[in-house]
Design a protein around this motif. Structure first.
Motif, PDB file in Angstrom:
ATOM      1  N   VAL A  17       0.856  -1.198   0.000  1.00  0.00           N
ATOM      2  CA  VAL A  17       0.000   0.000   0.000  1.00  0.00           C
ATOM      3  C   VAL A  17       0.887   1.241   0.000  1.00  0.00           C
ATOM      4  O   VAL A  17       2.072   1.177   0.333  1.00  0.00           O
ATOM      5  N   ASP A  18       0.305   2.368  -0.378  1.00  0.00           N
ATOM      6  CA  ASP A  18       1.043   3.625  -0.341  1.00  0.00           C
ATOM      7  C   ASP A  18       1.432   3.959   1.094  1.00  0.00           C
ATOM      8  O   ASP A  18       0.780   3.527   2.052  1.00  0.00           O
ATOM      9  N   TYR A  19       2.486   4.758   1.227  1.00  0.00           N
ATOM     10  CA  TYR A  19       2.966   5.166   2.543  1.00  0.00           C
ATOM     11  C   TYR A  19       1.831   5.800   3.349  1.00  0.00           C
ATOM     12  O   TYR A  19       1.045   6.589   2.834  1.00  0.00           O
ATOM     13  N   ASP A  20       1.780   5.449   4.619  1.00  0.00           N
ATOM     14  CA  ASP A  20       0.778   5.989   5.531  1.00  0.00           C
ATOM     15  C   ASP A  20       1.498   6.810   6.593  1.00  0.00           C
ATOM     16  O   ASP A  20       2.294   6.266   7.369  1.00  0.00           O
ATOM     17  N   PRO A  21       1.242   8.121   6.666  1.00  0.00           N
ATOM     18  CA  PRO A  21       1.924   8.949   7.657  1.00  0.00           C
ATOM     19  C   PRO A  21       1.596   8.571   9.100  1.00  0.00           C
ATOM     20  O   PRO A  21       2.249   9.052  10.033  1.00  0.00           O
ATOM     21  N   ALA A  22       0.633   7.675   9.323  1.00  0.00           N
ATOM     22  CA  ALA A  22       0.323   7.192  10.676  1.00  0.00           C
ATOM     23  C   ALA A  22       1.299   6.106  11.136  1.00  0.00           C
ATOM     24  O   ALA A  22       1.333   5.779  12.324  1.00  0.00           O
ATOM     25  N   TRP A  23       2.101   5.541  10.230  1.00  0.00           N
ATOM     26  CA  TRP A  23       2.999   4.444  10.614  1.00  0.00           C
ATOM     27  C   TRP A  23       4.004   4.827  11.705  1.00  0.00           C
ATOM     28  O   TRP A  23       4.198   4.051  12.640  1.00  0.00           O
ATOM     29  N   PRO A  24       4.634   5.993  11.652  1.00  0.00           N
ATOM     30  CA  PRO A  24       5.561   6.323  12.747  1.00  0.00           C
ATOM     31  C   PRO A  24       4.881   6.362  14.118  1.00  0.00           C
ATOM     32  O   PRO A  24       5.462   5.928  15.116  1.00  0.00           O
ATOM     33  N   ALA A  25       3.652   6.871  14.178  1.00  0.00           N
ATOM     34  CA  ALA A  25       2.932   6.907  15.462  1.00  0.00           C
ATOM     35  C   ALA A  25       2.597   5.487  15.925  1.00  0.00           C
ATOM     36  O   ALA A  25       2.657   5.191  17.131  1.00  0.00           O
ATOM     37  N   ILE A  40      12.138  -0.470  11.767  1.00  0.00           N
ATOM     38  CA  ILE A  40      12.858  -0.892  10.566  1.00  0.00           C
ATOM     39  C   ILE A  40      11.845  -1.213   9.475  1.00  0.00           C
ATOM     40  O   ILE A  40      10.639  -1.088   9.673  1.00  0.00           O
ATOM     41  N   GLY A  41      12.362  -1.649   8.340  1.00  0.00           N
ATOM     42  CA  GLY A  41      11.483  -2.041   7.246  1.00  0.00           C
ATOM     43  C   GLY A  41      10.905  -0.835   6.529  1.00  0.00           C
ATOM     44  O   GLY A  41      11.177   0.324   6.866  1.00  0.00           O
ATOM     45  N   SER A  42      10.102  -1.125   5.541  1.00  0.00           N
ATOM     46  CA  SER A  42       9.593  -0.068   4.661  1.00  0.00           C
ATOM     47  C   SER A  42       8.704   0.939   5.360  1.00  0.00           C
ATOM     48  O   SER A  42       8.667   2.111   4.971  1.00  0.00           O
ATOM     49  N   THR A  43       7.973   0.537   6.399  1.00  0.00           N
ATOM     50  CA  THR A  43       7.113   1.507   7.086  1.00  0.00           C
ATOM     51  C   THR A  43       7.927   2.556   7.842  1.00  0.00           C
ATOM     52  O   THR A  43       7.378   3.559   8.276  1.00  0.00           O
ATOM     53  N   SER A  44       9.242   2.336   7.971  1.00  0.00           N
ATOM     54  CA  SER A  44      10.104   3.304   8.667  1.00  0.00           C
ATOM     55  C   SER A  44      10.699   4.344   7.717  1.00  0.00           C
ATOM     56  O   SER A  44      11.456   5.209   8.157  1.00  0.00           O
ATOM     57  N   VAL A  45      10.344   4.259   6.437  1.00  0.00           N
ATOM     58  CA  VAL A  45      10.918   5.155   5.427  1.00  0.00           C
ATOM     59  C   VAL A  45       9.815   6.046   4.851  1.00  0.00           C
ATOM     60  O   VAL A  45       8.952   5.555   4.110  1.00  0.00           O
ATOM     61  N   PRO A  46       9.807   7.328   5.196  1.00  0.00           N
ATOM     62  CA  PRO A  46       8.766   8.220   4.680  1.00  0.00           C
ATOM     63  C   PRO A  46       8.675   8.154   3.155  1.00  0.00           C
ATOM     64  O   PRO A  46       9.688   8.189   2.446  1.00  0.00           O
ATOM     65  N   GLY A  47       7.432   8.013   2.672  1.00  0.00           N
ATOM     66  CA  GLY A  47       7.180   7.997   1.248  1.00  0.00           C
ATOM     67  C   GLY A  47       7.276   6.635   0.580  1.00  0.00           C
ATOM     68  O   GLY A  47       6.928   6.502  -0.591  1.00  0.00           O
ATOM     69  N   LEU A  48       7.742   5.617   1.294  1.00  0.00           N
ATOM     70  CA  LEU A  48       7.939   4.307   0.678  1.00  0.00           C
ATOM     71  C   LEU A  48       6.685   3.441   0.814  1.00  0.00           C
ATOM     72  O   LEU A  48       6.205   3.232   1.930  1.00  0.00           O
ATOM     73  N   PRO A  49       6.163   2.917  -0.281  1.00  0.00           N
ATOM     74  CA  PRO A  49       5.057   1.966  -0.177  1.00  0.00           C
ATOM     75  C   PRO A  49       5.523   0.725   0.591  1.00  0.00           C
ATOM     76  O   PRO A  49       6.708   0.379   0.567  1.00  0.00           O
ATOM     77  N   ALA A  50       4.571   0.056   1.254  1.00  0.00           N
ATOM     78  CA  ALA A  50       4.964  -1.070   2.110  1.00  0.00           C
ATOM     79  C   ALA A  50       3.790  -1.992   2.369  1.00  0.00           C
ATOM     80  O   ALA A  50       2.634  -1.626   2.151  1.00  0.00           O
TER      81      ALA A  50
END
Length: 185
Positions: A26-34, A57-67
Motif C-alpha cells: 500500500v502507499d505510505y501511511d503517515p500514521a505508521w511512525p505513530a 525498521i522495514g519499509s514503514t520506517s521510510v517516509p514515502g515508501l510503499p509497504a
C-alpha cells in the motif's frame, strides 16, 4: 534468515510452518511512525532494560515508501536464545512466536488491525546493523527508494509459498542498495 531458502530449511525454523501468502503493498501511511511509537513504548514497558535497543525498521520506517501495512521493529535482546528471560512477557502481551533460529526470534502481534513483526537479535548483531544501514540509505536516496518500491510492487504480483520467499526475492536489490550505502559484509 540470510541463506537461500527451501521448504525444509524454512520448516526447521518456522514455528507454525509454511504459510502461503499474497503480499499486499500500500502507499505510505503517515500514521505508521505513530503506530511504531506506541508499540515501542509498550515494548519498553514490557521488557524494561532487557530491551537494549528498539528501532523502527522495514519499509514503514521510510517516509514515502510503499509497504506492507505491517510495522517492523527490531529489539536488541542480549541473548535471544534464552527465551525464558523475555519470551513469556512478550507472549503475555499478545506476541506470537513465528521464527526460532539461533540468535534470532521473530514474533507477530496485532492482527488483523495493526500488525507488527518483532525481530529479536543481540543489539550488536550484523542483521541489526544491516537493517539500520538499509533504512538510512532508503531515507537518503530517492532513486534507491524508487527502485525498492518498484521491486516490491513487481514481486507482490506473485503468490508465495511463504513470506520468507518474497523477502528472499528482494535480496539482490537490497544488496545493490546496501553496496551503494557503503555496506560491506
Amino acid at each position: 534468515m540470510s541463506d537461500a531458502h527451501d521448504d525444509a530449511k524454512l520448516s526447521a525454523v518456522l514455528v507454525h510452518g509454511l504459510r502461503p501468502t499474497k503480499v499486499t503493498i500500500v502507499d505510505y501511511d503517515p500514521a505508521w511512525p505513530a503506530r511504531y511509537e506506541r508499540r515501542a513504548a509498550e515494548l519498553r514497558a514490557i521488557l524494561g532494560e532487557r530491551a537494549r535497543l528498539i528501532e523502527h525498521i522495514g519499509s514503514t520506517s521510510v517516509p514515502g515508501l510503499p509497504a506492507k501495512p505491517i510495522i517492523d521493529i527490531v529489539v536488541g535482546i542480549d541473548d535471544p536464545d534464552d527465551e525464558p528471560a523475555y519470551l513469556p512477557d512478550l507472549e503475555a502481551a499478545g506476541y506470537d512466536l513465528r521464527v526460532r533460529e539461533p540468535g534470532h526470534r521473530c514474533l507477530r502481534t496485532g492482527e488483523p488491525g495493526e500488525p507488527v513483526n518483532l525481530h529479536c537479535y543481540p543489539p550488536d548483531h550484523v542483521e541489526v546493523r544491516r537493517y539500520l544501514a538499509f533504512r538510512a540509505r532508503l531515507r537518503a536516496s530517492e532513486s534507491d527508494r524508487d527502485l525498492y518500491a518498484a521491486t516490491k510492487r513487481e514481486l507482490a504480483q506473485r503468490e508465495w509459498r511463504d513470506i520468507n520467499y518474497y523477502a528472499e526475492a528482494k535480496g539482490p536489490v537490497i544488496g545493490e542498495i546496501l553496496t551503494r550505502a557503503g555496506w560491506r559484509d
